[in-house]
Design a protein around this motif. Structure first.
Motif, mmCIF file in Angstrom:
data_model
loop_
_atom_site.group_PDB
_atom_site.id
_atom_site.type_symbol
_atom_site.label_atom_id
_atom_site.label_comp_id
_atom_site.label_asym_id
_atom_site.label_seq_id
_atom_site.Cartn_x
_atom_site.Cartn_y
_atom_site.Cartn_z
ATOM 1 N N GLN A 134 104.796 -40.771 -58.444
ATOM 2 C CA GLN A 134 104.873 -42.209 -58.208
ATOM 3 C C GLN A 134 103.525 -42.809 -57.811
ATOM 4 N N LEU A 135 102.551 -41.958 -57.490
ATOM 5 C CA LEU A 135 101.249 -42.418 -57.028
ATOM 6 C C LEU A 135 100.149 -41.954 -57.970
ATOM 7 N N ARG A 136 98.999 -42.613 -57.908
ATOM 8 C CA ARG A 136 97.789 -42.144 -58.593
ATOM 9 C C ARG A 136 96.976 -41.343 -57.576
ATOM 10 N N HIS A 137 96.366 -40.242 -58.014
ATOM 11 C CA HIS A 137 95.772 -39.294 -57.069
ATOM 12 C C HIS A 137 94.280 -39.090 -57.302
ATOM 13 N N CYS A 138 93.568 -38.974 -56.191
ATOM 14 C CA CYS A 138 92.148 -38.660 -56.213
ATOM 15 C C CYS A 138 91.887 -37.583 -55.169
ATOM 16 N N PHE A 139 90.962 -36.676 -55.487
ATOM 17 C CA PHE A 139 90.594 -35.599 -54.573
ATOM 18 C C PHE A 139 89.148 -35.781 -54.136
ATOM 19 N N GLN A 180 102.385 -32.421 -63.569
ATOM 20 C CA GLN A 180 103.374 -33.498 -63.555
ATOM 21 C C GLN A 180 102.890 -34.768 -64.231
ATOM 22 N N ALA A 181 101.569 -34.955 -64.287
ATOM 23 C CA ALA A 181 101.016 -36.246 -64.687
ATOM 24 C C ALA A 181 100.423 -36.196 -66.091
ATOM 25 N N THR A 182 100.378 -37.358 -66.735
ATOM 26 C CA THR A 182 99.722 -37.468 -68.034
ATOM 27 C C THR A 182 98.229 -37.740 -67.862
ATOM 28 N N VAL A 183 97.838 -38.234 -66.675
ATOM 29 C CA VAL A 183 96.436 -38.504 -66.372
ATOM 30 C C VAL A 183 95.995 -37.543 -65.280
ATOM 31 N N ALA A 184 94.943 -36.788 -65.518
ATOM 32 C CA ALA A 184 94.460 -35.822 -64.528
ATOM 33 C C ALA A 184 93.949 -36.551 -63.283
ATOM 34 N N PRO A 185 94.132 -35.961 -62.117
ATOM 35 C CA PRO A 185 93.590 -36.579 -60.905
ATOM 36 C C PRO A 185 92.070 -36.710 -60.982
ATOM 37 N N MET A 186 91.553 -37.714 -60.323
ATOM 38 C CA MET A 186 90.108 -37.900 -60.245
ATOM 39 C C MET A 186 89.572 -37.055 -59.093
ATOM 40 N N VAL A 187 88.447 -36.386 -59.314
ATOM 41 C CA VAL A 187 87.818 -35.559 -58.289
ATOM 42 C C VAL A 187 86.429 -36.120 -58.002
ATOM 43 N N ILE A 188 86.144 -36.389 -56.733
ATOM 44 C CA ILE A 188 84.854 -36.932 -56.311
ATOM 45 C C ILE A 188 84.260 -36.018 -55.252
ATOM 46 N N ASP A 189 83.028 -35.620 -55.446
ATOM 47 C CA ASP A 189 82.316 -34.869 -54.407
ATOM 48 C C ASP A 189 81.555 -35.866 -53.545
#
Length: 237
Positions: A93-98, A137-146
């Motif tokens: 249900q949410l958009r995810h970023c790491f 689970q998602a069609t869009v991969a989570p965004m990863v930011i260093d």
């Protein structure tokens, strides 16, 4: 935003809270994590008294409809707060970023606030597990930011992040008033002294890394986990 401790996740929360269309949540699973693990963290009793203790109710809060006039919920989550028995079927249900940080710097910083951090304390293993779960689970991969990359070019990365979550970038995200916020978790008095003084994102730390012997074993376990996510990070320029 899935982060470990001693990163720029609270400064990022400030950036989003400075938007007029956004509400923020500061580590909503913290009290549930303390209740269910029995761990003795600084301000434990105050946190348990102040925040929702049951993970199922926290999930309901994280997925509840937004108030009138609010179009975005920024949720600052510590990945290690997500215990194995917490169900994760709400994640789509949410958009995810790491948000990543070199574990050597995390360990150096964490030990100043709480002695002898463990691999579990810094959340990298949980970040990797969550990343894989969300990808499945998602069609869009989570965004990863260093964070080291981000602090070199805050505006460029914020523009990229806003594009990823389908909201317009706002220059208000680049600076904010110093001081406390009503939205800060009650634990802020112990952890947020630098954030309370801040008005913008600071330059990345460049001081030499010196790990005490008891932290080296933790770092050796953390480094491959960090490398896995680091390879998936967004790179600008």
């Amino acid at each position: 935003m899935w982060s470990g401790p001693r990163n720029i996740s609270t400064a990022m929360m400030r950036a989003f809270e400075n938007r007029p269309d956004t509400v923020v949540m500061d580590e909503p699973f913290y009290a549930a994590y303390l209740r269910d693990t029995g761990l003795d963290h600084p301000m434990r009793e105050a946190i348990l008294a102040d925040q929702e203790n049951h993970w199922e109710k926290v999930v309901a809060l994280c997925t509840s409809p937004l108030s009138d006039g609010v179009t975005l919920s920024y949720q600052k989550h510590m990945s290690h707060h997500m215990l194995d028995h917490y169900e994760l079927d709400w994640l789509p249900q949410l958009r995810h970023c790491f948000l990543l940080r070199d574990p050597a710097r995390v360990l150096m910083s964490y030990e100043k606030k709480r002695e002898r951090p463990t691999l579990n304390d810094i959340g990298l293993e949980q970040q990797v597990n969550l990343y894989k779960r969300i990808c499945s689970q998602a069609t869009v991969a989570p965004m990863v930011i260093d964070s080291a990359d981000f602090l070199q070019q805050p505006r460029a990365y914020l523009e990229q992040l806003c594009a990823y979550i389908d909201v317009p970038f706002s220059t208000r995200m680049l600076s904010w008033p110093a001081g406390k916020r009503d939205s800060d978790g009650i634990w802020a008095a112990h952890w947020y002294n630098r954030v309370w003084l801040s008005t913008e994102f600071e330059a990345p730390r460049t001081a030499p890394i010196t790990l005490a012997p008891h932290l080296r074993a933790v770092y050796e376990k953390a480094k491959p986990l960090y490398d896995f996510l680091y390879a998936k990070r967004v790179q600008i320029g």
